[in-house]
Write an enzyme that holds these catalytic residues in place. Sequence first.
Site, PDB file in Angstrom:
ATOM      1  N   VAL A   1       0.839  -1.212   0.000  1.00  0.00           N
ATOM      2  CA  VAL A   1       0.000   0.000   0.000  1.00  0.00           C
ATOM      3  C   VAL A   1       0.870   1.257   0.000  1.00  0.00           C
ATOM      4  CG1 VAL A   1      -1.951  -1.136   1.151  1.00  0.00           C
ATOM      5  CG2 VAL A   1      -0.149  -0.099   2.556  1.00  0.00           C
TER       6      VAL A   1
ATOM      7  N   HIS B   1      -4.575  -4.597  -2.153  1.00  0.00           N
ATOM      8  CA  HIS B   1      -4.964  -4.225  -0.779  1.00  0.00           C
ATOM      9  C   HIS B   1      -5.147  -2.727  -0.638  1.00  0.00           C
ATOM     10  CE1 HIS B   1      -3.076  -8.219   0.789  1.00  0.00           C
ATOM     11  NE2 HIS B   1      -4.291  -8.396   0.319  1.00  0.00           N
TER      12      HIS B   1
ATOM     13  N   GLY C   1       8.922 -11.280  -2.770  1.00  0.00           N
ATOM     14  CA  GLY C   1       8.864 -10.681  -1.437  1.00  0.00           C
ATOM     15  C   GLY C   1       7.566 -10.865  -0.694  1.00  0.00           C
ATOM     16  N   THR C   2       7.006 -12.089  -0.745  1.00  0.00           N
ATOM     17  CA  THR C   2       5.762 -12.331  -0.011  1.00  0.00           C
ATOM     18  C   THR C   2       5.817 -13.680   0.692  1.00  0.00           C
ATOM     19  OG1 THR C   2       3.329 -12.486  -0.164  1.00  0.00           O
ATOM     20  CG2 THR C   2       4.585 -13.274  -2.063  1.00  0.00           C
TER      21      THR C   2
ATOM     22  N   ASN D   1      13.031 -14.330  -3.095  1.00  0.00           N
ATOM     23  CA  ASN D   1      12.811 -14.123  -1.661  1.00  0.00           C
ATOM     24  C   ASN D   1      14.057 -14.638  -0.928  1.00  0.00           C
ATOM     25  OD1 ASN D   1      11.768 -14.204   1.041  1.00  0.00           O
ATOM     26  ND2 ASN D   1       9.698 -14.387   0.193  1.00  0.00           N
TER      27      ASN D   1
HETATM   28  N1  APR Z   1      13.695  -8.835  -0.790  1.00  0.00           N
HETATM   29  C1  APR Z   1      12.677  -9.711  -1.066  1.00  0.00           C
HETATM   30  N2  APR Z   1      11.909 -10.283  -0.118  1.00  0.00           N
HETATM   31  C2  APR Z   1      12.197  -9.972   1.163  1.00  0.00           C
HETATM   32  C3  APR Z   1      13.233  -9.087   1.538  1.00  0.00           C
HETATM   33  C4  APR Z   1      13.993  -8.507   0.488  1.00  0.00           C
HETATM   34  N3  APR Z   1      15.014  -7.651   0.753  1.00  0.00           N
HETATM   35  N4  APR Z   1      13.259  -9.006   2.901  1.00  0.00           N
HETATM   36  C5  APR Z   1      12.268  -9.802   3.355  1.00  0.00           C
HETATM   37  N5  APR Z   1      11.634 -10.391   2.321  1.00  0.00           N
HETATM   38  C6  APR Z   1      10.501 -11.322   2.339  1.00  0.00           C
HETATM   39  C7  APR Z   1      10.356 -12.148   3.581  1.00  0.00           C
HETATM   40  O1  APR Z   1      11.166 -13.318   3.511  1.00  0.00           O
HETATM   41  C8  APR Z   1       8.862 -12.491   3.548  1.00  0.00           C
HETATM   42  O2  APR Z   1       8.638 -13.645   2.762  1.00  0.00           O
HETATM   43  O3  APR Z   1       9.322 -10.531   2.296  1.00  0.00           O
HETATM   44  C9  APR Z   1       8.241 -11.291   2.834  1.00  0.00           C
HETATM   45  C10 APR Z   1       7.428 -10.399   3.740  1.00  0.00           C
HETATM   46  O4  APR Z   1       6.311 -11.139   4.159  1.00  0.00           O
HETATM   47  P1  APR Z   1       5.098 -10.393   4.882  1.00  0.00           P
HETATM   48  O5  APR Z   1       5.620  -9.447   5.879  1.00  0.00           O
HETATM   49  O6  APR Z   1       4.152 -11.463   5.296  1.00  0.00           O
HETATM   50  O7  APR Z   1       4.462  -9.506   3.721  1.00  0.00           O
HETATM   51  P2  APR Z   1       3.361  -9.929   2.663  1.00  0.00           P
HETATM   52  O8  APR Z   1       3.596 -11.321   2.197  1.00  0.00           O
HETATM   53  O9  APR Z   1       3.339  -8.853   1.640  1.00  0.00           O
HETATM   54  O10 APR Z   1       2.003  -9.868   3.520  1.00  0.00           O
HETATM   55  C11 APR Z   1       0.821 -10.037   2.811  1.00  0.00           C
HETATM   56  O11 APR Z   1      -0.420  -9.577   4.821  1.00  0.00           O
HETATM   57  O12 APR Z   1      -0.714  -8.400   6.733  1.00  0.00           O
HETATM   58  C12 APR Z   1      -1.123  -8.512   5.435  1.00  0.00           C
HETATM   59  O13 APR Z   1      -2.061  -6.800   4.172  1.00  0.00           O
HETATM   60  C13 APR Z   1      -0.839  -7.263   4.663  1.00  0.00           C
HETATM   61  O14 APR Z   1      -0.310  -7.095   2.306  1.00  0.00           O
HETATM   62  C14 APR Z   1       0.045  -7.731   3.525  1.00  0.00           C
HETATM   63  C15 APR Z   1      -0.252  -9.220   3.462  1.00  0.00           C
END
Ligand code: APR
Length: 250
Positions: free
Chosen positions: A106, A122, A190-191, A216
């Site tokens: 966001v 989102h 990155g998720t 990731n």
């Molecule tokens: N480059 C790529 N990925 C990375 C990096 C990086 N430098 N640093 C961390 N990560 C990865 C982590 O390993 C993890 O898998 O980014 C991911 C972050 O995960 P979350 O914090 O769970 O984020 P996300 O997957 O986007 O969450 C999804 O959950 O809480 C809700 O609405 C919120 O949109 C969000 C949704």
Amino acid sequence: MSTYDELIERAASEILNSKNTVALTGAGISVESGIATFRGAGGLWEKYDPEEYAHIAKLRSNPERAWILFKEMIETIRKGEPNPAHVALAKLEDMGLLSVIITQNVDNLHQDAGSKHVIEFHGNTLNLSCMECGKKYLASEISLDEIPPLCACNGVLRPDAVLFGEAIPFDELVESRKAAETCDLMLVIGTTALVQPAASMPLIAAENGAKIIEINPEESALTYIADIFIKGRSARVLSDILRKVEEKVG
Ligand code: APR
């Protein structure tokens, strides 16, 4: 076991051979812009229980508390700049090699980097809306010294981000599903892939025959379906993939 360079080479070839590539991005792509992830070490959800701070029912019952989280998110995002990962995706779009980004973020950083076709799965925190009269404000024009910020009608303002307990906006959901169904390559960047229905998009893509490339530093809930898993931080990995693509294109 492929070396890093072999994986970059393979990813670049897949992108060049693909007729319709889609990206799904999560908080990890913005880490190198100084924006915290939600999960994992130092994540927002370690500090704030999302069920208490980021749920629509709690925003209604205790807006003062919800705005403690929103204020921290908005002020962090305001300081964030696109990093090389966002820039690489925008360049791939410019080259006609990326059709659309489905982002769970966001922070508007894909648009700030120049990406034109971005689906905000989102919502976003750029705009605030009044919970009483629906009037919209740019978050940048609203002071957060007093929280919760109020509308001219005295109603409480909220970010246009999708909160827990809320549905994904219909148009964004339909467009994302269509993109997932029709792509032949999806980059998953990155998720943790733990939140539905966003986390279903790569599964829909794979079911329809698309290849999955995941970037990731850690494995995620989707790594088991990735054709190529590149373990690394997205700023470096996507910059290396872009460089290899540009090399091949000459
Ligand atoms: N480059 C790529 N990925 C990375 C990096 C990086 N430098 N640093 C961390 N990560 C990865 C982590 O390993 C993890 O898998 O980014 C991911 C972050 O995960 P979350 O914090 O769970 O984020 P996300 O997957 O986007 O969450 C999804 O959950 O809480 C809700 O609405 C919120 O949109 C969000 C949704």
